[in-house]
Design an enzyme around this catalytic site. Structure first.
Site, short mmCIF file in Angstrom:
data_model
loop_
_atom_site.label_atom_id
_atom_site.label_comp_id
_atom_site.label_asym_id
_atom_site.label_seq_id
_atom_site.Cartn_x
_atom_site.Cartn_y
_atom_site.Cartn_z
N LYS A 169 0.82 -1.22 0.00
CA LYS A 169 0.00 0.00 0.00
C LYS A 169 0.85 1.27 0.00
CE LYS A 169 -4.48 -1.70 1.13
NZ LYS A 169 -5.54 -1.92 2.12
N ARG A 199 -3.81 -9.79 4.85
CA ARG A 199 -4.19 -9.91 3.44
C ARG A 199 -3.00 -9.42 2.61
NH1 ARG A 199 -6.10 -6.49 -0.33
NH2 ARG A 199 -7.60 -7.25 -1.86
#
Ligand code: 7PJ
Length: 273
Positions: free
Chosen positions: A221, A255
């Site tokens: 991210k 995740r």
């Protein structure tokens, strides 16, 4: 802590790894590589081989500014993949969607978990999950993927995220979804600045007292890019570090894109904890 999702029971005494299977041409990462069913399926098989405990199949990118995908297009992408995987792999298949119609069809095709970045707030979503036995991940997001990164503002980010997740979990219980089917996710990068994301990870443990398993998605991210200066394709080491610290702060499921590296790192965490 035990998670019930359809025919599966996950015993969360060690951190579990959810491997990401993108079936999206415009996805934030791995974009365009797994558009075709067979490529997505092959990738998913490889992730199971590498130790993935769950596979998260997504047909619509939720990255900032992503173009929304029409319902039929999303179904065309994910249903064939879920049908094959649910027959051939022994781990639960999760469907990453906020659309109730996609939830219903994915569950019919064999999905065991609904992973909803909108926490079942779309009309019909709660019912789609309540009328099944699948697990559900409720994620916090401020705004929508189109606007969420423009100027996210919180008085107290951790308190606001905790309150939202508690309210959504309560709504699920009221709709008849058993407590053991629910997991919560603070939603890293979804309407959060770098400072918000850092504070949420620092204080992740404080979400544990809500009493539900915690799922964390930090893999590749932008906050990791902001910290390291690395482009999305060069965030492996940062992502593994984030997974390790998440697990140490109480995440039950991480995740991730990079399953092999994460599984090995978390084995070390488990051995030491
Ligand atoms: C998340 C997700 C996350 C959950 C995405 C990306 C964007 N679902 N789906 N948590 N992120 N539960 O992978 O960068 O953080 S899509």
């Amino acid at each position: 802590m035990i998670l019930h999702c359809a025919q599966f029971e996950l015993t969360l005494t060690r951190p579990h790894v959810m491997g990401i299977v993108n079936v999206t041409p415009d996805s934030f990462s791995d974009g365009g590589h797994f558009v075709h069913t067979s490529a997505a399926v092959e990738h998913a098989f490889a992730l199971v081989e590498q130790g993935a405990d769950i596979l998260d199949v997504g047909g619509e990118s939720t990255r900032p500014n992503a173009t929304p995908v029409a319902l039929q297009e999303e179904l065309d992408r994910i249903i064939p993949v879920i049908e094959v995987l649910s027959r051939h792999v022994k781990v639960p298949i999760s469907i990453d969607t906020y659309k109730p119609a996609v939830m219903v069809e994915a569950i019919r095709a064999g999905a065991s978990i609904v992973n909803d970045v909108r926490a079942l707030q779309e009309p019909g979503a709660m019912q789609a999950v309540a009328s099944s036995k699948v697990g559900v991940c409720l994620m916090h997001m401020q705004g929508t993927p189109q606007t969420m990164q423009i100027d996210p503002v919180y008085t107290q980010v951790v308190d606001e995220v905790r309150l939202f997740l508690a309210e959504r979990a309560a709504a699920c219980l009221a709709a008849g979804i058993a407590k053991e089917r629910i997991m919560l996710d603070p939603g890293f990068g979804f309407g959060k600045t770098r400072a918000h994301n850092i504070q949420l990870i620092q204080e992740l443990s404080s979400l544990q007292d809500l009493g539900y398993p915690l799922l964390v998605g930090l893999s590749r991210k932008s906050v990791l890019g902001q910290v390291t200066g690395q482009d999305v394709d060069a965030r492996l080491h940062a992502s593994v570090a984030a997974a390790v610290i998440s697990a140490m702060k109480g995440a039950n499921i991480v995740r991730v894109h990079d399953v092999k590296a994460t599984v090995e790192a978390l084995k070390v965490v488990t051995a030491i904890l």
